[in-house]
Scaffold this active site. Sequence first.
Site, PDB file in Angstrom:
ATOM      1  N   SER A 147       0.306  -1.484   0.173  1.00  0.00           N
ATOM      2  CA  SER A 147      -0.207  -0.271   0.258  1.00  0.00           C
ATOM      3  C   SER A 147       0.460   1.112  -0.238  1.00  0.00           C
ATOM      4  CB  SER A 147      -0.814   0.341   1.528  1.00  0.00           C
ATOM      5  OG  SER A 147      -1.610   0.922   1.701  1.00  0.00           O
ATOM      6  N   TYR A 160      -2.050   0.437  10.224  1.00  0.00           N
ATOM      7  CA  TYR A 160      -1.766  -0.252   8.881  1.00  0.00           C
ATOM      8  C   TYR A 160      -0.584   0.104   8.359  1.00  0.00           C
ATOM      9  CZ  TYR A 160      -4.006  -0.728   3.677  1.00  0.00           C
ATOM     10  OH  TYR A 160      -4.484  -1.550   2.681  1.00  0.00           O
TER      11      TYR A 160
END
Length: 252
Positions: A147, A160
């Site tokens: 990501s 995250y």
Amino acid sequence: MAGTGRMQGRNALVTGATGGIGRAVAIALAREGATVVVSGRDAERGEDIVRRIGDEGGKAVFVPADLGAGGQAVRDLARDATAAVGVIDVLVNNAAVLIPAQSMLEATEEEIDRALAVNIKAPFLLTAALVPSMVERGGGAVVNMGSINGEVGMDVAALYGASKAGLHSLTKSWAAELAAKNVRVNTVAPGPTTTEHNVAHKERQESLTSAHPRRRPGTAEEVAAAVVFLAGDDATHIHGVTLPVDGGFLAL
Ligand SMILES: NC(=O)c1ccc[n+]([C@@H]2O[C@H](COP(=O)([O-])OP(=O)(O)OC[C@H]3O[C@@H](n4cnc5c(N)ncnc54)[C@H](OP(=O)(O)O)[C@@H]3O)[C@@H](O)[C@H]2O)c1
């Protein structure tokens, strides 16, 4: 069925393929001729995707797994996927816990353990379980789903982001360890991407991308196209990269 058949004869395992980006990856690999193991926890959605791939003339099976349930569950997935289709040539480590936006002051110990279990420990053990048979067969490809949050800090995505940064790091170490054995390891790092699951967050995604070069969220199919590229023979000399699919998000 669209596709050039560039994954013909390959077996692929896609984790988190019961929806979102993973589903698009499974469909794209099947369209290119791969036999795909669709994995996730939700059997109904998994079987639905298998049916859809079959309706298009592709080959897929569903193998359930809860990647947050510990090492044995992960090793069982490696065993069951191999039993279902044969040696896995392409592993796509896509499943992840997507933690809602939160301050680091709010993250609980349970959330930290779960994020690291699904986003780091599971891909680590799954890759380690499948690589020996790839090597025995002469090579293979691992594509991790990273990501942009693994590259840049975000005030509401510490946990995250840390898990994705860990995956980006594993990509380089695994590539270094496995390149000589003809196993390629790479990562795709999407920016905000619209899927059928997060369409409700469209506004937030649009505001996140409004100040960035392409000025729109990506689609699951755009991310899947990059995965197919890195998994296939157009990328035979590409090892250890993290490829942003982010409309230029990281360019600024
Ligand atoms: N969408 C974005 O904007 C975006 C941006 C950057 C990166 N990404 C990355 O892209 C990947 C897919 O994201 P997405 O947006 O497609 O998410 P999604 O629609 O929520 O899909 C997540 C997938 O992971 C599976 N999963 C979650 N927990 C699991 C567990 N414990 N065991 C096994 N499977 C599990 C889910 O399947 P079940 O529910 O069936 O278990 C589901 O198929 C993730 O790695 C995410 O971090 C997404």
